[in-house]
Design a protein around this motif. Structure first.
Motif, PDB file in Angstrom:
ATOM      1  N   GLY A  77      37.061  43.075  49.995  1.00 22.13           N
ATOM      2  CA  GLY A  77      35.611  43.075  50.131  1.00 22.13           C
ATOM      3  C   GLY A  77      34.888  42.896  48.820  1.00 22.13           C
ATOM      4  N   SER A  78      35.626  43.018  47.700  1.00 25.18           N
ATOM      5  CA  SER A  78      35.016  42.877  46.371  1.00 25.18           C
ATOM      6  C   SER A  78      35.560  41.659  45.629  1.00 25.18           C
ATOM      7  N   GLU A  79      36.153  40.739  46.365  1.00 28.26           N
ATOM      8  CA  GLU A  79      36.764  39.578  45.721  1.00 28.26           C
ATOM      9  C   GLU A  79      35.751  38.758  44.912  1.00 28.26           C
ATOM     10  N   HIS A  80      34.474  38.798  45.323  1.00 32.69           N
ATOM     11  CA  HIS A  80      33.452  38.010  44.631  1.00 32.69           C
ATOM     12  C   HIS A  80      33.222  38.491  43.200  1.00 32.69           C
ATOM     13  N   LEU A  81      33.727  39.665  42.849  1.00 32.08           N
ATOM     14  CA  LEU A  81      33.539  40.203  41.503  1.00 32.08           C
ATOM     15  C   LEU A  81      34.547  39.645  40.496  1.00 32.08           C
TER      16      LEU A  81
END
Length: 214
Positions: A77-81
């Motif tokens: 869920g935090s791959e965009h970081l």
């Protein structure tokens, strides 16, 4: 030498810290939840790469460090970081004059039997369930490619990177996925750590490398 490992408590980072310490290097271990250390060679630093503090604090942390290793893996869920965090490290390394080894993913590699095909598009090695983190590693690699002012190397593990019995060695390649005689592509954290510390000690000329267990 002095090595900073960012993401020091993760699967890759903890193995790299252990390998560097076993060779007698001084290590600055950077993670979100740093704990004290009884090892004179180990300094721990608490820092969240996704925070504003990282932009201000990281150049100072990297000052005087011979080599930095970035080994972070975002939670689901935090791959965009992944891309922004990598840019933060590369920017800080540029200011500090420190070279960086980025331990990323296998997605940017070329398929072993189709050099025109990125591994992220080869479901034999990256199934649909892995695409979010694979996409993040591809974004990360692109950030590196666009960051021309920092000395960096991108290290892609094998298609399967997971704990297991170490082989005690590794084979090194460049931009194409390596496989064994059975067509499998696997590497353990311990074997990857050997390559990461080797590359930190004596960086090669290839900006993108990959390794597989021996």
């Amino acid at each position: 030498m002095n090595i900073a490992v960012i993401g020091a408590t993760g699967m890759a980072g903890s193995a790299i810290v252990a390998e560097a310490l076993s060779r007698g290097h001084h290590v600055t271990a950077v993670s979100r939840h740093a704990q004290g250390s009884g090892n004179d060679l180990l300094r721990t630093v608490a820092l969240d790469l996704a925070s504003l503090d990282a932009v201000a604090d990281l150049p100072q942390i990297l000052a005087g460090v011979d080599a930095a290793v970035l080994a972070v893996r975002p939670s689901p869920g935090s791959e965009h970081l992944m891309g922004p965090m990598t840019a933060t490290v590369l920017d800080a390394a540029e200011r500090a004059g420190t070279r960086v080894l980025v331990v990323g993913g296998s997605a940017p590699l070329r398929s072993p039997d189709d050099p025109d095909r990125l591994l992220i598009d080869d479901t034999r090695y990256i199934p649909e369930a892995w695409r979010p983190i694979a996409g993040a590693s591809l974004d990360q690699f692109q950030v590196c490619m666009e960051h021309t002012r920092t000395r960096w190397t991108y290290l892609s593990p094998s298609a399967v990177f997971e704990p297991g019995e170490d082989t005690g060695g590794y084979r090194r390649g460049t931009t194409t996925l390596l496989t064994d005689k059975h067509g499998q592509s696997r590497v353990t954290p311990g074997d990857l750590a050997l390559a990461a510390v080797d590359e930190s000690e004596e960086p090669g000329d290839d900006p993108h490398i990959t390794v597989i267990g021996r």
